[in-house]
Scaffold this active site. Structure first.
Site, mmCIF file in Angstrom:
data_model
loop_
_atom_site.group_PDB
_atom_site.id
_atom_site.type_symbol
_atom_site.label_atom_id
_atom_site.label_comp_id
_atom_site.label_asym_id
_atom_site.label_seq_id
_atom_site.Cartn_x
_atom_site.Cartn_y
_atom_site.Cartn_z
ATOM 1 C CB CYS A 106 -10.406 -7.240 -5.825
ATOM 2 S SG CYS A 106 -8.766 -7.894 -5.801
ATOM 3 C CG ASP A 148 3.638 9.500 -15.288
ATOM 4 O OD1 ASP A 148 3.678 9.571 -16.534
ATOM 5 O OD2 ASP A 148 3.036 10.319 -14.573
#
Length: 161
Positions: free
Chosen positions: A75, A127
Site C-alpha cells: 500500500c 478487545d
C-alpha cells in the site's frame, strides 16, 4: 491477466503511481461483529468496564485507516482527506454493523484504508468486550463502493450506498 504487484522476475514490487492523474477518490467498506445479547446490551448502554466501546472503536478505525500503509506491504502512503465511521446496533441479529468511508484526492485509491478502518474498529470492539464474550465473530468485511481513478466507480451488487 497481469499482476501489477510483481516485477518481470516475479518478485514483489510496489506499483509506481507517479504517472497517474490525481482524482477525487472515495471508498466505503462495511463489516459486522456478532456477539451475545448481554454483551450487545452492555455496549449499547455504555456499561463496559473499559469505557465507551463505540467511541474508542471510532478513533481506532480512523487510526487504522491512517496506518494502513504501515501494515499492508504494497500500500502507498496516502494523504487522507477524511475518514468517517458509523456504527449500527442490530438487536435482531445481536451484532454491530460497521461502515467506514475514506476520502482522498490522489493518484491511488483508498479501498484498503476503508477496509482497514472497519477491521480495526471491529478488532477494538472485540478487545474491549473479550473479558465477557470470547464467542464474538468478526464477519463479512467487504468493499461496497469506490469512486475515482482510471477504473471508475464500483458498487457491490445488493448493497445500498
Amino acid at each position: 491477466m497481469e499482476f501489477t504487484h510483481f516485477n518481470e522476475n516475479g518478485k514483489a514490487r510496489m506499483v509506481d503511481v507517479g504517472g497517474k492523474d490525481e482524482t477525487k477518490r472515495v471508498a466505503i467498506a462495511r463489516g459486522t461483529i456478532k456477539m451475545n445479547k448481554e454483551t450487545l446490551n452492555k455496549v449499547r448502554d455504555g456499561q463496559m468496564k473499559k469505557g465507551d466501546v463505540l467511541a474508542v472503536a471510532q478513533v481506532a478505525g480512523i487510526m487504522g485507516a491512517k496506518k494502513t500503509s504501515d501494515i499492508v506491504p504494497m500500500c502507498h502512503n496516502i494523504l487522507i482527506n477524511g475518514v468517517d465511521l458509523n456504527f449500527e446496533i442490530d438487536e435482531e441479529n445481536s451484532s454491530i454493523n460497521i461502515e467506514a468511508e475514506v476520502r482522498t484526492t490522489g493518484k491511488t485509491g483508498v479501498e484498503m484504508e476503508a477496509l482497514s478502518a472497519v477491521s480495526i474498529a471491529a478488532l477494538t470492539i472485540y478487545d474491549m468486550c473479550k473479558a465477557i464474550d470470547k464467542e464474538m465473530v468478526i464477519d463479512h468485511i467487504r468493499l461496497v463502493k469506490k469512486t475515482g481513478g482510471k477504473s471508475g466507480e464500483f458498487i457491490r451488487k445488493g448493497e445500498e450506498v
